[in-house]
Design a protein around this motif. Structure first.
Motif, PDB file in Angstrom:
ATOM      1  N   LEU A  36      15.088  39.859   1.211  1.00  0.00           N
ATOM      2  CA  LEU A  36      14.743  41.009   0.381  1.00  0.00           C
ATOM      3  C   LEU A  36      15.988  41.827   0.028  1.00  0.00           C
ATOM      4  O   LEU A  36      16.195  42.178  -1.137  1.00  0.00           O
ATOM      5  N   SER A  37      16.815  42.091   0.996  1.00  0.00           N
ATOM      6  CA  SER A  37      18.020  42.897   0.756  1.00  0.00           C
ATOM      7  C   SER A  37      18.971  42.212  -0.219  1.00  0.00           C
ATOM      8  O   SER A  37      19.482  42.850  -1.146  1.00  0.00           O
ATOM      9  N   THR A  38      19.207  40.928  -0.001  1.00  0.00           N
ATOM     10  CA  THR A  38      20.131  40.225  -0.889  1.00  0.00           C
ATOM     11  C   THR A  38      19.548  40.055  -2.289  1.00  0.00           C
ATOM     12  O   THR A  38      20.301  40.068  -3.269  1.00  0.00           O
ATOM     13  N   THR A  39      18.233  39.905  -2.394  1.00  0.00           N
ATOM     14  CA  THR A  39      17.604  39.774  -3.707  1.00  0.00           C
ATOM     15  C   THR A  39      17.796  41.045  -4.529  1.00  0.00           C
ATOM     16  O   THR A  39      18.090  40.980  -5.730  1.00  0.00           O
ATOM     17  N   VAL A  40      17.643  42.185  -3.890  1.00  0.00           N
ATOM     18  CA  VAL A  40      17.835  43.451  -4.596  1.00  0.00           C
ATOM     19  C   VAL A  40      19.279  43.582  -5.078  1.00  0.00           C
ATOM     20  O   VAL A  40      19.539  43.904  -6.244  1.00  0.00           O
ATOM     21  N   VAL A  41      20.223  43.296  -4.193  1.00  0.00           N
ATOM     22  CA  VAL A  41      21.638  43.439  -4.546  1.00  0.00           C
ATOM     23  C   VAL A  41      22.040  42.435  -5.623  1.00  0.00           C
ATOM     24  O   VAL A  41      22.733  42.785  -6.581  1.00  0.00           O
ATOM     25  N   ILE A  42      21.589  41.181  -5.484  1.00  0.00           N
ATOM     26  CA  ILE A  42      21.984  40.176  -6.468  1.00  0.00           C
ATOM     27  C   ILE A  42      21.300  40.428  -7.808  1.00  0.00           C
ATOM     28  O   ILE A  42      21.839  40.073  -8.864  1.00  0.00           O
ATOM     29  N   TRP A 134      23.925  39.683   3.472  1.00  0.00           N
ATOM     30  CA  TRP A 134      23.087  38.928   4.408  1.00  0.00           C
ATOM     31  C   TRP A 134      23.561  39.151   5.839  1.00  0.00           C
ATOM     32  O   TRP A 134      22.756  39.421   6.734  1.00  0.00           O
ATOM     33  N   GLN A 135      24.866  39.029   6.074  1.00  0.00           N
ATOM     34  CA  GLN A 135      25.392  39.172   7.426  1.00  0.00           C
ATOM     35  C   GLN A 135      25.191  40.581   7.976  1.00  0.00           C
ATOM     36  O   GLN A 135      24.833  40.748   9.143  1.00  0.00           O
TER      37      GLN A 135
END
Length: 155
Positions: A36-42, A134-135
């Motif tokens: 979820l976090s990476t999807t928002v940022v990307i 992600w990390q």
């Protein structure tokens, strides 16, 4: 000068956090948070890439994101399934799969080659941003899990 503790019958005292046991299977929850976090940022990065470089830039950033999520998600899924039968061994498998995913990521890039439409800068940026976000989220989410180190004493 300190203030006295509130009386026990006032309802304020004794409403603390209750004791909880170990987190049963944290891996899928961590996977969901990271994805979820990476999807928002990307998503934001892909919009910027699309505005600056066109659809090729946006697709390149999304491809970098997709490869990172695929390989990083595999290790969390392995941790989930291995953690059911051997919770303490799941961390070891998780560490081993880290090396596998780095090699796998490089192998995909090497064997598939570079498509003509790929904007290398946006692909690289999308992959690096995804890895960093992600990390950070993975470490933070993992730090919030509880792991039982010793067996409970029999009463």
């Amino acid at each position: 000068m300190s203030t006295p503790d509130p009386a026990a019958d006032s309802g304020i005292r004794g409403t603390g956090v209750t004791v909880s046991g170990p987190t049963a299977s944290p891996w899928l929850g961590i996977l969901a948070r990271c994805t979820l976090s990476t999807t928002v940022v990307i998503g934001v990065l892909a919009v910027v890439a699309g505005v600056l470089e066109g659809p090729e830039g946006a697709l390149s950033a999304l491809l970098g994101f997709a490869l990172v999520v695929l390989f990083f998600g595999i290790s969390l899924c392995i941790g989930h399934f291995a953690g059911k039968s051997n919770p303490s061994g799941a961390l070891g498998l998780f560490a081993v799969t880290y090396a596998i995913k780095v090699v796998g990521f490089a192998a995909v890039l090497f064997f598939l080659g570079t498509p003509d439409w790929l904007a290398r800068t946006w692909f690289f940026t999308g992959a690096v941003v995804t890895v960093v976000v992600w990390q950070v989220v993975e470490v933070f989410a993992f730090s919030r899990t509880r792991h039982q180190l010793y067996e409970d004493e029999a009463p």
